[in-house]
Design a protein around this motif. Structure first.
Motif, PDB file in Angstrom:
ATOM      1  N   ILE A  19      -8.907   1.467  -4.056  1.00 54.05           N
ATOM      2  CA  ILE A  19      -8.611   2.879  -4.268  1.00 54.05           C
ATOM      3  C   ILE A  19      -9.636   3.401  -5.268  1.00 54.05           C
ATOM      4  CG2 ILE A  19      -6.904   4.574  -5.039  1.00 54.05           C
ATOM      5  CD1 ILE A  19      -4.724   2.557  -4.275  1.00 54.05           C
ATOM      6  N   GLU A  20     -10.254   4.520  -4.907  1.00 57.02           N
ATOM      7  CA  GLU A  20     -11.345   5.057  -5.722  1.00 57.02           C
ATOM      8  C   GLU A  20     -11.173   6.571  -5.851  1.00 57.02           C
ATOM      9  OE1 GLU A  20     -15.548   3.551  -5.182  1.00 57.02           O
ATOM     10  OE2 GLU A  20     -15.718   5.569  -4.311  1.00 57.02           O
ATOM     11  N   TRP A  21     -11.548   7.121  -7.009  1.00 60.41           N
ATOM     12  CA  TRP A  21     -11.468   8.561  -7.239  1.00 60.41           C
ATOM     13  C   TRP A  21     -12.530   8.976  -8.241  1.00 60.41           C
ATOM     14  CZ3 TRP A  21      -8.218   4.883  -9.047  1.00 60.41           C
ATOM     15  CH2 TRP A  21      -8.088   4.765 -10.442  1.00 60.41           C
ATOM     16  N   ARG A  22     -12.812  10.270  -8.257  1.00 61.78           N
ATOM     17  CA  ARG A  22     -13.723  10.872  -9.234  1.00 61.78           C
ATOM     18  C   ARG A  22     -12.902  11.705 -10.209  1.00 61.78           C
ATOM     19  NH1 ARG A  22     -18.877  10.376  -8.230  1.00 61.78           N
ATOM     20  NH2 ARG A  22     -19.543   9.849  -6.143  1.00 61.78           N
ATOM     21  N   ASP A  23     -13.406  11.787 -11.444  1.00 61.39           N
ATOM     22  CA  ASP A  23     -12.719  12.529 -12.507  1.00 61.39           C
ATOM     23  C   ASP A  23     -11.337  11.912 -12.727  1.00 61.39           C
ATOM     24  OD1 ASP A  23     -14.964  14.163 -12.532  1.00 61.39           O
ATOM     25  OD2 ASP A  23     -14.057  15.696 -11.274  1.00 61.39           O
ATOM     26  N   GLY A  24     -10.385  12.681 -13.169  1.00 63.28           N
ATOM     27  CA  GLY A  24      -9.022  12.189 -13.316  1.00 63.28           C
ATOM     28  C   GLY A  24      -8.841  11.133 -14.385  1.00 63.28           C
ATOM     29  N   PHE A  58       0.833  -1.201   0.000  1.00 67.63           N
ATOM     30  CA  PHE A  58       0.000   0.000   0.000  1.00 67.63           C
ATOM     31  C   PHE A  58       0.871   1.255   0.000  1.00 67.63           C
ATOM     32  CE2 PHE A  58      -2.309   3.318   2.371  1.00 67.63           C
ATOM     33  CZ  PHE A  58      -3.346   3.520   1.486  1.00 67.63           C
ATOM     34  N   GLY A  59       1.903   1.271   0.816  1.00 67.74           N
ATOM     35  CA  GLY A  59       2.805   2.415   0.868  1.00 67.74           C
ATOM     36  C   GLY A  59       3.495   2.666  -0.453  1.00 67.74           C
ATOM     37  N   ARG A  60       3.925   1.604  -1.121  1.00 66.45           N
ATOM     38  CA  ARG A  60       4.583   1.761  -2.420  1.00 66.45           C
ATOM     39  C   ARG A  60       3.618   2.308  -3.466  1.00 66.45           C
ATOM     40  NH1 ARG A  60       9.504  -1.683  -3.542  1.00 66.45           N
ATOM     41  NH2 ARG A  60      10.221  -2.364  -1.497  1.00 66.45           N
ATOM     42  N   VAL A  61       2.367   1.834  -3.436  1.00 64.28           N
ATOM     43  CA  VAL A  61       1.362   2.325  -4.382  1.00 64.28           C
ATOM     44  C   VAL A  61       1.092   3.806  -4.133  1.00 64.28           C
ATOM     45  CG1 VAL A  61      -1.100   2.199  -4.969  1.00 64.28           C
ATOM     46  CG2 VAL A  61       0.284   0.115  -4.889  1.00 64.28           C
ATOM     47  N   MET A  62       0.878   4.185  -2.892  1.00 67.54           N
ATOM     48  CA  MET A  62       0.577   5.578  -2.583  1.00 67.54           C
ATOM     49  C   MET A  62       1.783   6.480  -2.876  1.00 67.54           C
ATOM     50  SD  MET A  62      -2.532   5.394  -2.013  1.00 67.54           S
ATOM     51  CE  MET A  62      -3.029   6.976  -1.377  1.00 67.54           C
ATOM     52  N   MET A 121       2.988  -7.027  -5.151  1.00 65.94           N
ATOM     53  CA  MET A 121       3.736  -7.786  -4.142  1.00 65.94           C
ATOM     54  C   MET A 121       2.870  -8.852  -3.474  1.00 65.94           C
ATOM     55  SD  MET A 121       5.692  -4.521  -2.407  1.00 65.94           S
ATOM     56  CE  MET A 121       6.218  -5.503  -1.030  1.00 65.94           C
ATOM     57  N   GLY A 122       1.974  -9.452  -4.234  1.00 61.62           N
ATOM     58  CA  GLY A 122       1.097 -10.484  -3.697  1.00 61.62           C
ATOM     59  C   GLY A 122      -0.150  -9.954  -3.014  1.00 61.62           C
ATOM     60  N   VAL A 123      -0.388  -8.661  -3.078  1.00 61.85           N
ATOM     61  CA  VAL A 123      -1.563  -8.032  -2.458  1.00 61.85           C
ATOM     62  C   VAL A 123      -2.468  -7.514  -3.566  1.00 61.85           C
ATOM     63  CG1 VAL A 123      -2.352  -6.212  -0.902  1.00 61.85           C
ATOM     64  CG2 VAL A 123      -0.188  -7.381  -0.449  1.00 61.85           C
ATOM     65  N   ARG A 124      -3.732  -7.824  -3.456  1.00 62.89           N
ATOM     66  CA  ARG A 124      -4.715  -7.418  -4.474  1.00 62.89           C
ATOM     67  C   ARG A 124      -5.113  -5.958  -4.271  1.00 62.89           C
ATOM     68  NH1 ARG A 124      -8.778 -10.279  -7.544  1.00 62.89           N
ATOM     69  NH2 ARG A 124     -10.632  -8.977  -7.844  1.00 62.89           N
ATOM     70  N   PHE A 125      -5.108  -5.187  -5.372  1.00 61.65           N
ATOM     71  CA  PHE A 125      -5.551  -3.798  -5.392  1.00 61.65           C
ATOM     72  C   PHE A 125      -6.666  -3.668  -6.420  1.00 61.65           C
ATOM     73  CE2 PHE A 125      -1.668  -3.166  -3.199  1.00 61.65           C
ATOM     74  CZ  PHE A 125      -1.772  -1.960  -2.527  1.00 61.65           C
ATOM     75  N   GLU A 126      -7.768  -3.093  -5.996  1.00 57.18           N
ATOM     76  CA  GLU A 126      -8.873  -2.818  -6.907  1.00 57.18           C
ATOM     77  C   GLU A 126      -8.977  -1.321  -7.100  1.00 57.18           C
ATOM     78  OE1 GLU A 126     -12.494  -4.918  -6.098  1.00 57.18           O
ATOM     79  OE2 GLU A 126     -11.406  -6.681  -5.372  1.00 57.18           O
ATOM     80  N   LEU A 127      -8.816  -0.886  -8.344  1.00 56.81           N
ATOM     81  CA  LEU A 127      -8.865   0.529  -8.694  1.00 56.81           C
ATOM     82  C   LEU A 127     -10.232   0.828  -9.303  1.00 56.81           C
ATOM     83  CD1 LEU A 127      -5.415   0.801 -10.506  1.00 56.81           C
ATOM     84  CD2 LEU A 127      -5.899   1.126  -8.067  1.00 56.81           C
ATOM     85  N   ARG A 128     -10.838   1.936  -8.885  1.00 59.13           N
ATOM     86  CA  ARG A 128     -12.153   2.296  -9.430  1.00 59.13           C
ATOM     87  C   ARG A 128     -12.193   3.795  -9.705  1.00 59.13           C
ATOM     88  NH1 ARG A 128     -17.823   2.719  -6.822  1.00 59.13           N
ATOM     89  NH2 ARG A 128     -19.100   2.739  -8.681  1.00 59.13           N
TER      90      ARG A 128
END
Length: 142
Positions: free
Chosen positions: A49-54, A17-21, A94-101
């Motif tokens: 991780i979720e965001w609007r616009d961009g 998470f730290g590396r992604v951020m 790194m073996g951890v699932r990330f879902e981007l929306r």
């Protein structure tokens, strides 16, 4: 699972998470073009991780694949874990699932061409010759 195994697994989740951020924070354009950037840990210990616009989710996934690296490891620490498109992408970091929306994404090209958006990269660009004050001079009052 023993306490040592549990703490190592938890540590890996937070390191990923730290590396992604950290990778996202290096992209001023991403941060500035998003509204309502939020994140949370899923019930299965994944990260959302979720965001609007961009940018589109697929653009963020490509950015992460390029930026999340380890000097002692050849290649990216990010692999696709599912289909990616304009509104959603799933990654393994790194073996951890990330879902981007992405909610109502504009895409990077459209964000760059949209007039009126103040961008940090432009504000700090001192290489542009101008008779007027630079945006950073306005910002800093100089």
């Amino acid at each position: 699972m023993g306490d040592d195994e549990l703490s190592l697994t938890s540590a890996r989740r937070y390191e990923a998470f730290g590396r992604v951020m950290a990778a996202l924070s290096t992209e001023a354009e991403f941060i500035e073009s998003c509204r309502d950037l939020t994140w949370w840990r899923g019930a299965d210990h994944s990260w959302h991780i979720e965001w609007r616009d961009g940018p589109y989710a697929s653009e963020v996934a490509a950015l992460l694949a390029e930026q999340v690296r380890d000097p002692g490891f050849e290649g990216s620490l990010v692999t696709p874990a599912g289909p990616g498109g304009s509104t959603a992408a799933v990654l393994d970091v790194m073996g951890v699932r990330f879902e981007l929306r992405a909610i109502d994404p504009l895409g990077r090209d459209r964000v760059r061409s949209t007039p009126g958006l103040w961008r940090l990269a432009e504000a700090l660009d001192t290489s542009r010759p101008t008779n007027a004050r630079h945006p950073w001079e306005e910002l800093l009052g100089g």
